[in-house]
Design an enzyme around this catalytic site. Structure first.
Site, PDB file in Angstrom:
ATOM      1  CB  SER A 169      -0.949  -0.045   1.201  1.00 20.30           C
ATOM      2  OG  SER A 169      -1.919   0.972   1.146  1.00 20.30           O
TER       3      SER A 169
ATOM      4  NE  ARG B 203      -8.546   1.120  11.063  1.00 17.44           N
ATOM      5  CZ  ARG B 203      -7.499   0.745  10.360  1.00 17.44           C
ATOM      6  NH1 ARG B 203      -7.011   1.552   9.436  1.00 17.44           N
ATOM      7  NH2 ARG B 203      -6.930  -0.428  10.567  1.00 17.44           N
TER       8      ARG B 203
ATOM      9  CG  ASP C  54      -6.339  -3.772  -3.467  1.00 13.92           C
ATOM     10  OD1 ASP C  54      -7.166  -2.891  -3.165  1.00 13.92           O
ATOM     11  OD2 ASP C  54      -5.111  -3.634  -3.305  1.00 13.92           O
TER      12      ASP C  54
ATOM     13  CG  HIS D  50      -5.747  -2.148   0.133  1.00 17.34           C
ATOM     14  ND1 HIS D  50      -4.819  -2.160  -0.898  1.00 17.34           N
ATOM     15  CD2 HIS D  50      -5.245  -1.294   1.069  1.00 17.34           C
ATOM     16  CE1 HIS D  50      -3.820  -1.348  -0.607  1.00 17.34           C
ATOM     17  NE2 HIS D  50      -4.045  -0.821   0.585  1.00 17.34           N
ATOM     18  CG  ASP D  51      -6.991  -5.055   5.313  1.00 13.44           C
ATOM     19  OD1 ASP D  51      -6.222  -4.095   5.126  1.00 13.44           O
ATOM     20  OD2 ASP D  51      -7.855  -5.068   6.212  1.00 13.44           O
TER      21      ASP D  51
END
EC number: 2.3.1.46
Length: 377
Positions: free
Chosen positions: A156, A226, A321, A354-355
């Protein structure tokens, strides 16, 4: 430094490097002095040729792997990737993790004391960029006596830093691992970041960024930021598999409190993050993401940006992602190939969005291991 045996890590101790040479930032601001917190793993060889710098993402820090003595649950954020016999093997490599300038885990940042005023920098801490971080990382390398990194790696925002290294200091990095990254943010990603920042800035407890002197934190805004970010880090498939439409109490409540399991999860993640992260740092990190665009000075020609790069590259993306999609990685690969650079690329099937770059995935880890096994030290 991290102490280890042949099978596992024991404990790690953060270290602090202080720099008293003024740092001229891209914004034009100057920091007269600053500190960086870092951790190291493995042993630097006699030739000082086996060092690997790992750059962290938005909410990451210097704690890559291992545990702290006082917290048995404090495993580093890439603990599944780094260690003896792991994909990035600390029996071969000497790894460095650093909390970036402007961070909130020990390096100089908005919550640090400005010696000129005796108060926290707060909103007066200058905006920093990926280029600024690379400058500080170079100084840390000099401090540690490392002239060239065997590799610079990151996922990232960390992958963006790895890219910047190959542009600004091509002679000081032999390999770059660019994982789940992009050469610039899309308009949609900039929009996500702005909504997150607005959630923080409009929190009544933000106080223009000087919440420290008021003894409060903008908890509600940071929590919302968040929650929004976390949604974008996951995939629809992973959310459906983990939560579906499950109700927390098994029945509709016909109200506005938490009903669905996904709501409970996001609120928990938001509350946890708000208790651990500094709001001003969040603003800084998202701005650094927004500003990253190495093609811009080259008339938006990414191939031209890599004209002087020398490194070998491993570029990895993940199928689900949608924040930094595989096409964004393929654009990097095309620019590198235009410059006849050595590039290995893989698009990894994963349901984690994405994680995925943080997850323990056998195929992903085997790819990284295979690449790092061929890095000559």
């Amino acid at each position: 430094m991290l102490m280890q045996d042949s099978n596992s890590f024991s404990t790690v101790t953060p270290q602090v490097a202080r720099f008293d040479t003024p740092l001229h930032l891209k914004s034009g601001a100057v920091l007269d002095s600053y500190e960086l917190v870092y951790e190291t793993y493995g042993e630097l060889n006699a030739a000082r040729s086996n060092a690997v710098l790992v750059c962290h993402a938005l909410s990451g820090n210097h704690h890559l792997a291992g545990l702290y003595d006082d917290n048995p649950k404090s495993a580093g954020w890439w603990n599944n990737m780094i260690g003896p016999g792991k994909s990035i093997d600390t029996q071969k490599f000497f790894l460095i993790g650093v909390n970036n300038l402007g961070g909130c885990h020990g390096s100089t940042g908005p919550a640090s004391i400005d010696v000129r005023t005796g108060k926290c920098y707060g909103p007066n801490f200058p905006v920093v960029t990926v280029e600024d971080w690379v400058q500080t990382q170079v100084r840390l390398a000099d401090y540690l006596g490392i002239d060239q990194f065997a590799a610079v790696a990151g996922g990232s925002l960390g992958g963006m830093q790895a890219l910047q290294w190959t542009l600004d200091f091509p002679e000081r990095v032999r390999h770059a691992l660019v994982i789940a990254a992009a050469a610039k943010l899309t308009a949609q990603n900039i929009a996500f970041n702005d909504v997150a920042r607005q959630a923080i800035i409009t929190d009544p407890d933000f106080h223009g960024g000087d919440y420290y002197s008021h003894g409060v934190i903008p908890r509600r805004g940071l929590r919302l930021a968040r929650m929004l970010g976390h949604i974008t880090y996951l995939s629809d498939d992973s959310m459906a598999a983990k939560f579906g439409r499950e109700l927390r109490n098994g029945a509709l409540a016909f109200g506005y409190d938490v009903e669905f399991e996904i709501e409970s999860y996001l609120r928990y993640q938001g509350d946890k993050f708000a208790s651990q992260f500094d709001a001003n740092t969040y603003l800084l990190m998202t701005k650094a993401l927004d500003y990253f665009d190495p093609a811009f000075p080259h008339n938006n020609d990414l191939s031209a940006a890599f004209r002087f790069a020398r490194a070998n590259f491993l570029v990895l993306s993940f199928t689900t992602d949608w924040r930094f999609s595989p096409e964004r990685s393929r654009a990097i690969v095309r620019a590198l190939l235009d410059n006849e650079l050595n590039v290995s690329y893989a698009e990894i099937t994963s349901s984690h969005g994405h994680d995925s770059f943080l997850m323990e995935d056998r195929h992903y880890h085997r790819l990284v291991r295979a690449y790092m096994d061929n890095v000559v030290v």
